[in-house]
Scaffold this active site. Structure first.
Site, short mmCIF file in Angstrom:
data_model
loop_
_atom_site.label_atom_id
_atom_site.label_comp_id
_atom_site.label_asym_id
_atom_site.label_seq_id
_atom_site.Cartn_x
_atom_site.Cartn_y
_atom_site.Cartn_z
N LYS A 230 0.83 -1.21 0.00
CA LYS A 230 0.00 0.00 0.00
C LYS A 230 0.87 1.26 0.00
CE LYS A 230 -3.76 2.55 0.40
NZ LYS A 230 -3.36 3.82 0.97
N GLU A 237 1.13 6.75 -6.74
CA GLU A 237 0.07 7.77 -6.79
C GLU A 237 0.68 9.18 -6.78
OE1 GLU A 237 -2.98 9.26 -3.41
OE2 GLU A 237 -3.11 7.11 -3.88
#
Length: 537
Positions: A230, A237
């Site tokens: 993550k 991102e």
């Protein structure tokens, strides 16, 4: 934002004595041992919940409602009672969902069927330890704790060890998708005890986002792998958002495009190879008018970007593992620089007074807008490939170090839906790793290699134009430099190594002979050229 990487040696979250409660027959008609004043349920208190969730801020509340809506009775708890009430009200208004609210840790834990699975969605760090400590005294061997926050992976490994010493199972589960994803289908990245995952995978597979090849959840691996994956997702991102902002900057300031035109362009791009959540929402942003003044709202937003730390962790891990991640690092640097608003404004004034001239206006007049738009589209896609390649290489390196055996193709698959970086080209990444699980880099996958070569001319034009106009494109520049460096069979690193050997006797290898060598560079330089000797004295 935490300014430092959290310590992995903080005290055990199970410092209170572990209490092994006698088994309770939750299937019997006897009510659970809590008072009616401390619990409220939208379904019969005779039935135990299949799962529990603690932490009813935006993400926790929406994930709890998602679980309930999928038909799994859930118990919820929050230290602030009003959050429990709010969640109960939403559960009722959104369809009398099977959700029960609890106001004490004991009542909450005892309301869940064994073996219990409890999701925690609170702020990372010590709040997680405090929450676990409040619950653990009422849990039993075989029960599971699932941390769904953005946690430092070593903290997860510490907590997993603590849990094992008390007979509990533990998962660190990355959750991506924001509040909408949590409510209607996130991407889930659980790592830790496989038995813990197996106990609730039937729930997770229903709750996760659904794409053409299955639910966006998979067992990631052992230890803190889920939280690490993550973290890297968030680093990618950062890169994605930076690259999109640079495309916007070039089109707006070099191309002279309006917000209305930009909205249309990004809408079109979202029907191309760039189709993604971030491109979609960018198109929406350009369409929103300011309700407090004239013009578009995006133009009124202060140019300072916030962050919570996962991008920093990603860059730190890349450095520790000697993995080049220049696009992600550039995106982090840009967030730091964006925070220096007053310094940047002052620098602009000083440099203008010193004679600095803006070239963008002169260049704008000679720009072919149609060609520029297409060039920027191609440059954005090629840069994205490099950014994702860097993230995947970091995951591969960490997997090798920790023995996690990460399936990179499967990670690309579960990112196809629900998460912030969801994009149509993730399917191509999945296929690349299916073709070759040991792929050195996405850049050298045959299909991606063709894409890069086809787009490199446009990519270079955009970067060159931006440099000429004085428009900074650090993400695109870093991606292009990464591509050009990676594809070269020979680099000027030979000179750097010679310099290291000159001043530090670090030795060097030769291209024509085996072994390590050291040269007395200054002595030989004097012998070969008397002028050098004279200059040195």
């Amino acid at each position: 934002m935490r300014s430092e990487v959290p310590s992995s040696t903080s005290p055990s979250f199970l410092s209170p004595p572990f209490i092994h409660l006698p088994l309770l027959s939750l299937s019997s008609p006897t009510p659970l041992p809590h008072s009616s004043s401390s619990t409220f349920s939208l379904f019969s208190t005779m039935a135990a919940s299949q799962i529990g969730l603690v932490g009813l801020a935006v993400m926790g509340q929406n994930l709890a409602l998602n679980i309930a809506e999928k038909g799994f009775p859930i118990s919820v708890y929050n230290r602030t009672a009003s959050k429990v009430d709010e969640t109960l009200d939403r559960a009722k208004s959104e369809g009398d969902l099977p959700l029960s609210g609890h106001y004490t840790p004991r009542d909450f834990v005892l309301s869940i069927e064994r073996p219990r699975s409890i999701v925690i969605l609170v702020k990372a760090g010590s709040p997680v330890d405090q929450t676990i400590a409040s619950l653990a005294s009422f849990m039993e061997p075989g029960d599971t704790i699932i941390d769904g926050g953005n946690e430092w992976y070593q903290n997860t490994e510490r907590r997993l060890s603590d849990a094992h010493s008390n007979g509990l199972l533990y998962l660190g589960m990355g959750v991506s998708g924001g509040e909408e994803g949590a409510r209607f289908g996130p991407s889930l990245m659980p790592g830790g005890d496989f038995q813990a995952y197996d106990n609730i995978q039937h729930i997770l597979k229903k709750v996760a986002a659904q794409v053409d090849d299955g639910p966006c959840v998979t067992y990631i691996g052992e230890g803190g792998s889920g939280n690490f994956v993550k973290m890297v997702h968030n680093g990618i991102e950062y890169g994605d958002m930076q690259l999109i902002s640079e495309a916007y900057d070039v089109l707006k300031n070099v191309g002279g495009l309006s917000n209305e035109e930009l909205g249309q362009i990004f809408d079109e791009w979202n029907k191309s190879e760039l189709e993604s959540f971030l491109v979609e929402i960018t198109a929406d942003i350009f369409k929103v008018k300011d309700d407090l003044a004239d013009g578009g709202l995006v133009d009124k937003i202060l140019d300072k970007t916030g962050m919570k730390g996962t991008g920093k962790w990603t860059v730190q891990q890349a450095a520790e593992l000697s993995v080049a991640a220049p696009t992600i690092a550039a995106s982090l640097d840009c967030r730091y620089l964006s925070g220096l608003k007053e310094e940047r404004e002052n620098a602009a004034k000083i440099l203008e007074a010193a004679g600095m001239k803006e070239e963008v206006n002169a260049i704008r007049g000679g720009v072919d807008k149609k060609r520029l738009i297409d060039d920027v589209r191609q440059a954005l896609y090629a840069s994205k490939i490099c950014s994702y390649a860097q993230g995947m290489n970091l995951l591969r390196a960490k997997s090798a170090e920790m023995g996690w055996d990460l399936n990179l193709g499967e990670l690309a698959r579960i990112w196809k839906g629900g998460c912030i970086i969801r994009a149509v080209f993730l399917d191509s990444i999945k296929q690349a790793y299916q073709r070759n699980p040991n792929l050195a880099s996405l850049v050298v996958d045959p299909e991606f290699a063709k894409e890069m070569v086809q787009r490199q001319a446009a990519w270079r034009r955009v970067v060159g134009l931006a440099v000429s106009a004085g428009i900074s494109t650090p993400g695109m520049c870093a991606s292009l430099a990464y591509f050009d460096t990676y594809r070269r069979a020979r680099l000027p690193a030979n000179l750097v190594q010679a310099q290291r050997d000159y001043f530090g006797a670090h030795t060097y290898e030769r291209v024509d002979l085996p072994g390590s060598y050291h040269t007395e560079w200054s002595k030989l330089a004097r012998k070969s050229d008397p002028n050098v000797a004279a200059a040195l004295h």
